[in-house]
Write an enzyme that holds these catalytic residues in place. Structure first.
Site, mmCIF file in Angstrom:
data_model
loop_
_atom_site.group_PDB
_atom_site.id
_atom_site.type_symbol
_atom_site.label_atom_id
_atom_site.label_comp_id
_atom_site.label_asym_id
_atom_site.label_seq_id
_atom_site.Cartn_x
_atom_site.Cartn_y
_atom_site.Cartn_z
ATOM 1 N N ASP A 110 14.952 -0.407 1.800
ATOM 2 C CA ASP A 110 15.602 -0.578 3.095
ATOM 3 C C ASP A 110 16.664 -1.682 2.945
ATOM 4 O O ASP A 110 17.768 -1.410 2.469
ATOM 5 C CB ASP A 110 14.486 -0.937 4.094
ATOM 6 C CG ASP A 110 14.945 -0.994 5.531
ATOM 7 O OD1 ASP A 110 15.342 0.049 6.052
ATOM 8 O OD2 ASP A 110 14.894 -2.076 6.133
ATOM 9 N N ASP B 251 7.785 2.885 -2.147
ATOM 10 C CA ASP B 251 7.879 4.019 -1.223
ATOM 11 C C ASP B 251 9.295 4.197 -0.675
ATOM 12 O O ASP B 251 9.817 5.306 -0.624
ATOM 13 C CB ASP B 251 6.861 3.885 -0.070
ATOM 14 C CG ASP B 251 6.895 2.514 0.617
ATOM 15 O OD1 ASP B 251 7.725 1.659 0.236
ATOM 16 O OD2 ASP B 251 6.086 2.296 1.531
ATOM 17 N N LYS C 37 17.268 4.057 2.012
ATOM 18 C CA LYS C 37 18.165 4.033 3.177
ATOM 19 C C LYS C 37 19.336 3.125 2.820
ATOM 20 O O LYS C 37 19.371 1.946 3.209
ATOM 21 C CB LYS C 37 17.431 3.454 4.393
ATOM 22 C CG LYS C 37 16.269 4.297 4.889
ATOM 23 C CD LYS C 37 15.825 3.882 6.288
ATOM 24 C CE LYS C 37 14.591 3.067 6.278
ATOM 25 N NZ LYS C 37 13.971 2.888 7.611
ATOM 26 N N VAL D 257 10.692 6.051 9.224
ATOM 27 C CA VAL D 257 9.867 7.187 8.802
ATOM 28 C C VAL D 257 8.443 6.748 8.466
ATOM 29 O O VAL D 257 8.209 5.606 8.062
ATOM 30 C CB VAL D 257 10.489 7.929 7.596
ATOM 31 C CG1 VAL D 257 11.752 8.654 8.008
ATOM 32 C CG2 VAL D 257 10.780 6.989 6.423
ATOM 33 N N LYS E 218 0.824 -1.196 0.000
ATOM 34 C CA LYS E 218 0.000 0.000 0.000
ATOM 35 C C LYS E 218 0.866 1.257 0.000
ATOM 36 O O LYS E 218 0.410 2.330 -0.343
ATOM 37 C CB LYS E 218 -0.878 0.013 1.271
ATOM 38 C CG LYS E 218 -1.723 -1.221 1.442
ATOM 39 C CD LYS E 218 -2.380 -1.190 2.841
ATOM 40 C CE LYS E 218 -2.855 -2.577 3.195
ATOM 41 N NZ LYS E 218 -3.278 -2.624 4.633
ATOM 42 N N ARG F 69 -0.150 6.692 7.381
ATOM 43 C CA ARG F 69 0.019 6.806 5.926
ATOM 44 C C ARG F 69 -0.528 8.123 5.384
ATOM 45 O O ARG F 69 -0.082 8.612 4.356
ATOM 46 C CB ARG F 69 -0.724 5.664 5.209
ATOM 47 C CG ARG F 69 -0.173 4.281 5.454
ATOM 48 C CD ARG F 69 -0.808 3.316 4.465
ATOM 49 N NE ARG F 69 -0.696 1.924 4.865
ATOM 50 C CZ ARG F 69 0.348 1.138 4.600
ATOM 51 N NH1 ARG F 69 1.377 1.614 3.936
ATOM 52 N NH2 ARG F 69 0.367 -0.112 4.998
ATOM 53 N N ASP G 80 3.847 3.581 6.512
ATOM 54 C CA ASP G 80 3.126 3.313 7.752
ATOM 55 C C ASP G 80 4.026 2.776 8.846
ATOM 56 O O ASP G 80 5.125 2.276 8.595
ATOM 57 C CB ASP G 80 2.037 2.271 7.505
ATOM 58 C CG ASP G 80 2.622 0.857 7.324
ATOM 59 O OD1 ASP G 80 3.503 0.691 6.470
ATOM 60 O OD2 ASP G 80 2.212 -0.062 8.069
HETATM 61 P P1 IMP Z 1 13.177 -3.843 2.033
HETATM 62 O O1 IMP Z 1 12.700 -5.104 1.394
HETATM 63 O O2 IMP Z 1 13.910 -4.114 3.310
HETATM 64 O O3 IMP Z 1 13.949 -2.942 1.119
HETATM 65 O O4 IMP Z 1 11.888 -3.135 2.567
HETATM 66 C C1 IMP Z 1 11.129 -2.269 1.869
HETATM 67 C C2 IMP Z 1 9.797 -2.125 2.583
HETATM 68 O O5 IMP Z 1 9.967 -2.018 3.995
HETATM 69 C C3 IMP Z 1 9.114 -0.856 2.170
HETATM 70 O O6 IMP Z 1 8.250 -1.062 1.098
HETATM 71 C C4 IMP Z 1 8.354 -0.467 3.424
HETATM 72 O O7 IMP Z 1 7.083 -1.072 3.422
HETATM 73 C C5 IMP Z 1 9.130 -1.049 4.555
HETATM 74 N N1 IMP Z 1 9.955 -0.012 5.224
HETATM 75 C C6 IMP Z 1 11.301 0.068 5.259
HETATM 76 N N2 IMP Z 1 11.715 1.126 5.944
HETATM 77 C C7 IMP Z 1 10.593 1.758 6.361
HETATM 78 C C8 IMP Z 1 10.361 2.952 7.133
HETATM 79 O O8 IMP Z 1 11.269 3.668 7.587
HETATM 80 N N3 IMP Z 1 9.064 3.271 7.349
HETATM 81 C C9 IMP Z 1 8.014 2.525 6.888
HETATM 82 N N4 IMP Z 1 8.193 1.423 6.157
HETATM 83 C C10 IMP Z 1 9.468 1.029 5.904
HETATM 84 MG MG MG Z 2 6.015 -1.058 1.375
#
Ligand code: IMP
Ligand code: MG
Length: 181
Positions: free
Chosen positions: A105, A102, A133, A155, A44, A167, A161
């Protein structure tokens, strides 16, 4: 909600500027492409970002949705992504795909998704994220388009969220640590 906010990190004006710059880059790259473009909105979190961004894209495009999750109520990546809603398209070799996310990470969500859609033989697969990040990366991944790199802070807002809340904040803000720890 405001009592849970430590400080605003990216305000509405900055977001609008970022979106304008991203749109210019995307238009430049896709203006001469021969395949139709499908923008894939990752639900979302990227809904609000994607809806603002595509309004600035003066390009023929189609919209699709995917829903993936990597986080539950916590802030740590579980290491797996789950596809809750898959792309409702076939014959992907006929399309250029642009995934809108969005935030990046660990990098797992987008690296897996990109791989998945490439394996389905899409003509091209690119990624656009509002936030990144980079210091949190666990797998190598670089988005094609990135609005802003941020420090290792959790954040919320503008689609992002914590436990499904915040959101609807119109800006991106750092959540007070006591809210999630
Ligand atoms: P990744 O697979 O670790 O890169 O995660 C990406 C997903 O983690 C994003 O689509 C977000 O839903 C969630 N996410 C990572 N960091 C944050 C944050 O600081 N705030 C909210 N959601 C986050
Ligand atoms: Mg996400």
């Amino acid at each position: 909600m405001l009592k849970d906010i430590e400080r605003v990190l990216v305000d509405e004006k900055q977001i609008d500027k970022i979106n304008g710059e991203l749109a210019q880059k995307i238009m430049k790259d896709y203006q001469n492409s021969t395949k139709p473009l499908i923008v894939i909105v990752i639900l979302k979190g990227s809904m609000i970002f994607a809806s603002d961004l595509i309004k600035k894209l003066d390009l023929p495009l189609e919209i699709e949705f995917m829903k993936v999750s990597s986080y539950g109520a916590g802030t740590k990546n579980s290491g797996e992504i789950k596809i809750h809603l898959d792309l409702a398209r076939e014959n992907l070799e006929q399309y250029d795909l642009l995934i809108i996310e969005d935030i990046v990470d660990s990098g797992r969500t987008l690296s897996r998704l990109t791989q998945l859609l490439k394996n389905r033989n899409a003509n091209s697969v690119k990624t656009c994220t509002l936030l990144d990040k980079p210091s949190r990366r666990e797998v190598p991944f670089t988005p094609d388009y990135c609005g802003a790199e941020i420090e290792d802070e959790f954040v919320v807002g503008y689609g992002l969220d914590y436990d499904e809340k915040y959101r609807n904040l119109p800006y991106v803000a750092i959540l007070k640590r006591e809210v999630y720890s």
